[in-house]
Design an enzyme around this catalytic site. Sequence first.
Site, PDB file in Angstrom:
ATOM      1  N   LYS A 111       0.821  -1.221   0.000  1.00  0.00           N
ATOM      2  CA  LYS A 111       0.000   0.000   0.000  1.00  0.00           C
ATOM      3  C   LYS A 111       0.850   1.264   0.000  1.00  0.00           C
ATOM      4  O   LYS A 111       0.474   2.264  -0.604  1.00  0.00           O
ATOM      5  CB  LYS A 111      -0.972   0.011   1.182  1.00  0.00           C
ATOM      6  CG  LYS A 111      -2.035  -1.076   1.051  1.00  0.00           C
ATOM      7  CD  LYS A 111      -3.397  -0.643   1.550  1.00  0.00           C
ATOM      8  CE  LYS A 111      -4.457  -1.598   1.007  1.00  0.00           C
ATOM      9  NZ  LYS A 111      -5.783  -1.384   1.479  1.00  0.00           N
ATOM     10  N   LYS A 194      -6.701  -8.248  -8.100  1.00  0.00           N
ATOM     11  CA  LYS A 194      -7.936  -8.314  -7.317  1.00  0.00           C
ATOM     12  C   LYS A 194      -8.884  -7.162  -7.704  1.00  0.00           C
ATOM     13  O   LYS A 194      -8.423  -6.050  -7.932  1.00  0.00           O
ATOM     14  CB  LYS A 194      -7.503  -8.221  -5.851  1.00  0.00           C
ATOM     15  CG  LYS A 194      -8.564  -8.053  -4.833  1.00  0.00           C
ATOM     16  CD  LYS A 194      -7.943  -7.992  -3.441  1.00  0.00           C
ATOM     17  CE  LYS A 194      -8.026  -6.577  -2.906  1.00  0.00           C
ATOM     18  NZ  LYS A 194      -8.589  -6.401  -1.596  1.00  0.00           N
ATOM     19  N   LYS A 197     -11.442  -1.409  -4.678  1.00  0.00           N
ATOM     20  CA  LYS A 197     -12.058  -0.081  -4.610  1.00  0.00           C
ATOM     21  C   LYS A 197     -11.139   0.969  -5.198  1.00  0.00           C
ATOM     22  O   LYS A 197     -11.590   1.966  -5.752  1.00  0.00           O
ATOM     23  CB  LYS A 197     -12.305   0.312  -3.150  1.00  0.00           C
ATOM     24  CG  LYS A 197     -13.242  -0.577  -2.380  1.00  0.00           C
ATOM     25  CD  LYS A 197     -13.509   0.097  -1.032  1.00  0.00           C
ATOM     26  CE  LYS A 197     -14.117  -0.825  -0.022  1.00  0.00           C
ATOM     27  NZ  LYS A 197     -13.165  -1.214   1.043  1.00  0.00           N
TER      28      LYS A 197
HETATM   29  N1  AQP Z   1     -11.745  -8.693  -4.915  1.00  0.00           N
HETATM   30  C1  AQP Z   1     -12.193  -9.215  -3.781  1.00  0.00           C
HETATM   31  N2  AQP Z   1     -12.665 -10.478  -3.738  1.00  0.00           N
HETATM   32  C2  AQP Z   1     -13.134 -11.013  -2.587  1.00  0.00           C
HETATM   33  N3  AQP Z   1     -13.177 -10.338  -1.413  1.00  0.00           N
HETATM   34  C3  AQP Z   1     -12.720  -9.071  -1.402  1.00  0.00           C
HETATM   35  N4  AQP Z   1     -12.622  -8.141  -0.435  1.00  0.00           N
HETATM   36  C4  AQP Z   1     -12.091  -7.013  -0.942  1.00  0.00           C
HETATM   37  N5  AQP Z   1     -11.829  -7.176  -2.258  1.00  0.00           N
HETATM   38  C5  AQP Z   1     -12.212  -8.442  -2.578  1.00  0.00           C
HETATM   39  C6  AQP Z   1     -13.061  -8.347   0.948  1.00  0.00           C
HETATM   40  O1  AQP Z   1     -13.889  -7.259   1.318  1.00  0.00           O
HETATM   41  C7  AQP Z   1     -13.723  -6.977   2.700  1.00  0.00           C
HETATM   42  C8  AQP Z   1     -13.518  -5.485   2.854  1.00  0.00           C
HETATM   43  O2  AQP Z   1     -12.225  -5.161   2.832  1.00  0.00           O
HETATM   44  P1  AQP Z   1     -11.677  -3.707   3.041  1.00  0.00           P
HETATM   45  O3  AQP Z   1     -12.763  -2.706   3.082  1.00  0.00           O
HETATM   46  O4  AQP Z   1     -10.747  -3.739   4.193  1.00  0.00           O
HETATM   47  O5  AQP Z   1     -10.914  -3.457   1.697  1.00  0.00           O
HETATM   48  P2  AQP Z   1      -9.711  -4.249   1.070  1.00  0.00           P
HETATM   49  O6  AQP Z   1      -9.631  -5.657   1.500  1.00  0.00           O
HETATM   50  O7  AQP Z   1      -8.488  -3.419   1.253  1.00  0.00           O
HETATM   51  O8  AQP Z   1     -10.087  -4.338  -0.475  1.00  0.00           O
HETATM   52  P3  AQP Z   1     -10.801  -3.316  -1.391  1.00  0.00           P
HETATM   53  O9  AQP Z   1     -12.244  -3.290  -0.978  1.00  0.00           O
HETATM   54  O10 AQP Z   1     -10.640  -3.616  -2.806  1.00  0.00           O
HETATM   55  O11 AQP Z   1     -10.105  -1.946  -1.106  1.00  0.00           O
HETATM   56  P4  AQP Z   1      -8.638  -1.418  -1.600  1.00  0.00           P
HETATM   57  O12 AQP Z   1      -8.782  -1.012  -3.027  1.00  0.00           O
HETATM   58  O13 AQP Z   1      -8.415  -0.253  -0.707  1.00  0.00           O
HETATM   59  O14 AQP Z   1      -7.654  -2.536  -1.419  1.00  0.00           O
HETATM   60  C9  AQP Z   1     -12.574  -7.850   3.188  1.00  0.00           C
HETATM   61  O15 AQP Z   1     -13.113  -8.972   3.889  1.00  0.00           O
HETATM   62  C10 AQP Z   1     -11.897  -8.308   1.926  1.00  0.00           C
HETATM   63  O16 AQP Z   1     -11.278  -9.574   2.039  1.00  0.00           O
END
Ligand code: AQP
Length: 332
Positions: A111, A194, A197
């Site tokens: 990150k 992946k 967001k």
């Molecule tokens: N692509 C994905 N497939 C399956 N599960 C996913 N999660 C996130 N992306 C996928 C799951 O969503 C939950 C929320 O996680 P978060 O809000 O902490 O965000 P994150 O894991 O960092 O992933 P994001 O949502 O895509 O955000 P960014 O872009 O900031 O990395 C978790 O349970 C995660 O496993």
Amino acid sequence: MSRIFSGIQPTGNLHLGNYLGAIRNWVSLQNDYECIFCVVDLHAITVWQDPAELRANTREVAAAMIASGVDPKKNILFNQSQNPSHSELAWIFNCVARLGWLNRMTQFKEKAGKHKENASIGLFAYPNLMAADILAYRATHVPVGEDQKQHLELARDIAQKFNNDFGVDFFPIIEPVIMGEATRVMSLRDGSAKMSKSDPSDNSRINMVDDVDTIVKKIRKAKTDPEPLPTSKEGLEGRPEAANLMSIFAALSDCTVEDVITRYGDQQFSVFKQDLADVAVENLSPIQNEMRRLVDDHDYVDGILREGAGRARAITEPIIREVHDVIGFLRA
Ligand code: AQP
């Protein structure tokens, strides 16, 4: 009944991966566990968030959970900043965790990227806050994806070190909850990345707020390869985009990838994509309609979060008081 803590960041662009990989699983967990579901706004500010957007995104995540079937009466649903126990215990854990442990966290390196020196201290100490989120409730179980396993190990190390340092058996050893075959949804533009967001391309993901036309268009435009769909699971080797679309279809239809292969093997992507769009719309539309209604009803959503936070504080405040006693903080 075992207690579960799980969170999601209000960082905007809530997407199909968040739904299939997290929110949908939570709906089934609520029958077997005492669940604490948290919109983790303190985690979100480890990178810059516009205040108005943060408020809107917090309501959007809460609305998505409720619209997907998370019952706010049966479970505790709140936003993290409304319970100061999280920040308080995180500070204590900043003093328990070792710099070397955090230096090994791969997510910080990913990150922070090349601009490590410019990253916030919060982003570096993020796993300590995550440990506090769980241990402030003395939760024993956490549903985690592959990407969070390292942070969970750290939370266990912190709990153990706290217990050892003070000669107590205070924090439980957290167990991961394995959710069956985890759905890892990949980007629609790149099957090896992946769905996320923060991907700058909006076409890489299906957002929970996308309307029908947008969902259909994004699936139609999704990257594929020139071959017809494979006739066996082995045929998916080296075809990440095909594998991703078929696995999304399976998750949305509650069947296996093998079932999808049996139905679509040897067919062209155009036919399959049309059916995938139909399944996606059929699954998401009712949730989206309810979400739209809820996000406009600030009083209702804010009331749920406020009430949830009160219940959350009622659990953590006595635990934090005990932590203070263990550490030796004087209570007048
Ligand atoms: N692509 C994905 N497939 C399956 N599960 C996913 N999660 C996130 N992306 C996928 C799951 O969503 C939950 C929320 O996680 P978060 O809000 O902490 O965000 P994150 O894991 O960092 O992933 P994001 O949502 O895509 O955000 P960014 O872009 O900031 O990395 C978790 O349970 C995660 O496993």
